[in-house]
Design an enzyme around this catalytic site. Structure first.
Site, PDB file in Angstrom:
ATOM      1  N   ASP A   1      95.927 -58.733  19.935  1.00  0.00           N
ATOM      2  CA  ASP A   1      94.825 -58.779  20.918  1.00  0.00           C
ATOM      3  C   ASP A   1      94.297 -57.376  21.208  1.00  0.00           C
ATOM      4  O   ASP A   1      93.110 -57.195  21.463  1.00  0.00           O
ATOM      5  CB  ASP A   1      95.302 -59.391  22.251  1.00  0.00           C
TER       6      ASP A   1
ATOM      7  N   TYR B   1      85.059 -57.315  11.248  1.00  0.00           N
ATOM      8  CA  TYR B   1      83.827 -58.066  11.002  1.00  0.00           C
ATOM      9  C   TYR B   1      82.822 -57.219  10.248  1.00  0.00           C
ATOM     10  O   TYR B   1      82.312 -57.603   9.203  1.00  0.00           O
ATOM     11  CB  TYR B   1      83.165 -58.490  12.335  1.00  0.00           C
TER      12      TYR B   1
ATOM     13  N   GLU C   1      87.431 -62.436   8.824  1.00  0.00           N
ATOM     14  CA  GLU C   1      86.208 -62.193   9.598  1.00  0.00           C
ATOM     15  C   GLU C   1      85.112 -61.472   8.816  1.00  0.00           C
ATOM     16  O   GLU C   1      83.927 -61.749   9.015  1.00  0.00           O
ATOM     17  CB  GLU C   1      86.526 -61.446  10.895  1.00  0.00           C
TER      18      GLU C   1
ATOM     19  N   HIS D   1      78.616 -69.105  11.714  1.00  0.00           N
ATOM     20  CA  HIS D   1      79.827 -68.301  11.526  1.00  0.00           C
ATOM     21  C   HIS D   1      81.072 -69.204  11.522  1.00  0.00           C
ATOM     22  O   HIS D   1      81.893 -69.137  10.608  1.00  0.00           O
ATOM     23  CB  HIS D   1      79.903 -67.245  12.629  1.00  0.00           C
ATOM     24  N   GLU D   2      81.182 -70.059  12.527  1.00  0.00           N
ATOM     25  CA  GLU D   2      82.386 -70.898  12.618  1.00  0.00           C
ATOM     26  C   GLU D   2      82.427 -71.925  11.484  1.00  0.00           C
ATOM     27  O   GLU D   2      83.501 -72.233  10.965  1.00  0.00           O
ATOM     28  CB  GLU D   2      82.475 -71.580  13.986  1.00  0.00           C
TER      29      GLU D   2
ATOM     30  N   GLU E   1      87.025 -71.204  15.297  1.00  0.00           N
ATOM     31  CA  GLU E   1      86.891 -72.113  14.156  1.00  0.00           C
ATOM     32  C   GLU E   1      87.995 -73.163  14.063  1.00  0.00           C
ATOM     33  O   GLU E   1      88.532 -73.397  12.973  1.00  0.00           O
ATOM     34  CB  GLU E   1      86.844 -71.264  12.883  1.00  0.00           C
TER      35      GLU E   1
ATOM     36  N   HIS F   1      83.965 -70.324   8.479  1.00  0.00           N
ATOM     37  CA  HIS F   1      85.433 -70.221   8.499  1.00  0.00           C
ATOM     38  C   HIS F   1      86.111 -71.448   7.873  1.00  0.00           C
ATOM     39  O   HIS F   1      87.289 -71.379   7.515  1.00  0.00           O
ATOM     40  CB  HIS F   1      85.933 -70.070   9.935  1.00  0.00           C
TER      41      HIS F   1
END
Ligand code: BES
Ligand code: ZN
Length: 614
Positions: free
Chosen positions: A376, A384, A319, A296-297, A272, A300
């Site tokens: 990460d 999510y 998320e 979705h993006e 995003e 954001h």
């Protein structure tokens, strides 16, 4: 019960101490050196003291070569020092602040190293056009520090401007408004401005041979010339999605909403980056069926980019909210049953993640502790889908959509341009619904279980299955069919199904049972699965083939992990190949040969999944 009061306010993933001195503006001046695989130039930072006696500002860096720091107002050098290297976090850069009060303006001269984890440097041969090199960034969660010396914590937001100089013939794009370009000899300088304060992880850059098509009044899609027409077709719904998102969330404050389709090694579905969402070319299915990633993006732009998680422990606020609103957009555009189908798909992937990670894994908490953990390594579907499920549950609890959507708008209005943690969310929710809270509506919410207990959430929603019933029926027919008997399935089975229903059908097969090679061959014969180019379909089909141990399909799986780098596809396929002893060596060998072409995050994740040290 009050949960989370004990959450640390600081950011376990950053060396910076913004409570003492904080970055309030950035001006970047960078030259893109493809030969050296380096960005070279300076970061000019405005730093404000938050404590009157602050003498230094601490920045995050990783693999940067810093050569000088100057006080821009006095034109004098400033003292600076670098701390020890931490494997996951990089190293702190501590800079002396000029004497006197007020804001300081510092310029840091530096260059990135080829090992920079934020950047993917592609040779011409790795691009679609094969004529020019390409570079792109991916900063979330904590890779910005390997590209720009900054306070790399979402708790610090600042506007930025940038000048990027690239070889003539190439186009530079950034996560801001395009302010023009000047050609000078063999190079062109592009100027950008992001007036809305953003955290470091939203700084993004891409340079390559790029072409564009208009998608709507505030949207342009960019890509290499070879795929730009496909991209224009695929993302034609962008403006409708933006308007639907505005109806749910409030006004869009970023001016432009452009899309950039990256080369295949881009490790995510979408990112995003403000004003310029980055997407994987694996969305180019030819039937607009994978554009939910764009919804979705787009979402954001409110949840994440305007209202931001304070640190990565509260990532679900980015998320989970985004997934929840993304599905509301889907419901508005394609109907409630479609929204329920994707929510059901999300629940299934949550189950799958928790099965793989183990129900005791502390990283399956909605709000995990990240002290000493690389974000990460913590990344999964949990924020999510557990986040989505939590909001779905709360929406039901307060009386449904008409009650909850005004809350969503108020939440965005309250926290826009700010950051928050899960406790801030909880108190705003109960404050907004004060009457309901007083009537005991929230008494049965087990906050502790939702926020801080690993495993599946304490409540499973009831989904409308009208769109998935056909998928479940077909799945059952395949498993019930005894191979000696006449086959009740026909080539027409999938004709009336949408791409998302086919995806759901394959997901159910994957979840429920192992299909024999004979059944898989029959499925190929009837449905022509190998010829399907939709990446989500192909991915699940190949996983089924690997689970059923259909040896002839292994080359196709190896092709899929090398022809694109989206971690959502690459990681499970490599894991499946690795789990099959006879093909394990081929998988490891393929990984080793392809690693130089993978982005650092993907290579690191796959190596970990296959228990390799590199
Ligand atoms: N912000 C994420 C991508 C991300 C998360 C990058 C964490 C680095 C660290 C983006 O919005 C995202 O969630 N992308 C998804 C698509 C989505 C539809 C679930 C993806 O890449 O698959
Ligand atoms: Zn997201």
């Amino acid at each position: 019960m009050p949960a989370g009061k004990e959450w640390p306010q600081g950011d376990p993933s950053s060396f910076s101490c913004p409570e003492k001195a904080a970055v309030t503006a950035l001006n970047l001046k960078l030259r893109v050196d493809f030969a050296a695989k380096a960005l070279v130039g300076s970061a000019e930072l405005t730093v404000e003291r938050r404590q009157a006696d602050a003498t230094h500002v601490v920045l995050d860096t990783r693999d940067l070569d810093v050569s000088a720091v100057t006080d821009l107002d006095a034109g004098a050098p400033l003292e600076w020092s670098e701390g020890a290297v931490h494997a996951a976090l990089g190293r702190p850069l501590t800079v002396q602040l000029p004497a006197g009060g007020g804001a300081a303006r510092l310029a840091i001269q530096y260059s990135t190293r080829p090992a920079c984890t934020a950047l993917a440097w592609l040779e011409p041969a790795q691009t679609a056009g094969r004529r020019h090199p390409y570079v792109f960034s991916q900063c979330q969660a904590i890779h910005c520090r390997s590209m720009v010396p900054l306070q790399d914590t979402p708790a610090v937001k600042f506007p930025f401007t940038a000048e990027v100089t690239a070889p003539a013939g190439l186009t530079a794009l950034m996560s801001g408004l395009r302010e023009g370009q000047e050609a000078a000899g063999e190079a062109t300088t592009f100027r950008f401005r992001q007036p809305v304060p953003v955290p470091a992880y939203l700084i993004a850059l891409a340079v390559g041979e790029l072409e564009s098509r208009s998608l709507g009044p505030r949207s342009t899609v960019w890509s290499e010339p070879e795929v730009v027409d496909k991209a224009e077709y695929e993302f034609a719904d962008t403006e409708r999605m933006l308007q639907t998102a505005e109806a749910i969330c409030g006004p869009y404050v970023w001016g432009m909403y452009d899309l950039l389709v990256l080369p295949p090694s881009f490790p995510f579905g979408g990112m995003e980056n403000p004003c310029l969402t980055f997407v994987t070319p694996t969305l180019l299915a030819g039937d607009r069926s994978l554009a939910d990633v764009v919804a979705h993006e787009i979402t954001h732009s409110w949840t994440g980019n305007l209202v931001t998680n304070r640190n990565w422990e509260h990532f679900w606020l980015n998320e989970g909210f985004t997934t929840f609103v993304e599905r509301k957009i889907q419901g508005r555009l394609f109907g409630e049953p479609a929204r329920h189908m994707s929510a059901q798909g999300g629940w299934k992937s949550l189950k799958d993640t928790i099965r793989t990670r183990g129900a005791e894994d502390p990283l399956t908490c909605l709000v995990p502790r990240l002290e000493g953990i690389d974000p990460d390594d913590a990344f999964s579907t949990v924020p999510y889908e557990k986040g989505h499920t939590f909001l779905w549950y709360l929406e039901q609890l307060v009386g449904g959509r008409d009650e909850f959507e005004p809350f969503l708008k108020a939440y965005i209005a309250k926290f826009k341009y700010k950051t928050l943690d899960s406790e801030d969310f909880r108190s705003f929710l109960t404050e907004f619904f004060a009457e309901k809270a007083a009537a005991g509506v929230f008494a049965k919410v087990d906050w502790q279980a939702w926020f801080s207990t690993p495993g599946m959430p304490p409540h499973e929603p009831a989904f409308d299955t009208s769109m998935t019933d056909a998928c479940s029926r077909l799945c059952r027919s395949w498993s019930a069919w005894a191979e000696g008997e006449p086959c009740p399935m026909t080539a027409a089975d999938l004709d009336a199904m949408s791409s998302s229903q086919i995806i759901e059908f394959l997901a159910q097969l994957l979840e429920e049972q192992l299909l024999s090679v004979a059944k898989l061959q029959k499925m190929e014969e009837l449905y022509g699965m190998n010829a399907r180019r939709n990446a989500e379909i192909r991915f699940r089909w190949l996983r089924l083939c690997l689970a059923g141990r259909w040896r002839e399909q292994v080359p196709a799986a190896l092709e899929m992990v090398t022809s694109q780098g989206r971690m959502k596809f690459v990681r499970p396929l490599y894991r499946d190949l690795y789990a099959w002893e006879e093909v394990r060596d081929a998988a490891i060998d393929t990984y080793r040969r392809n690693k130089p072409f993978m982005m650092h995050v993907s290579a690191h994740a796959v190596a970990k999944d296959m228990k390799l040290t590199d």
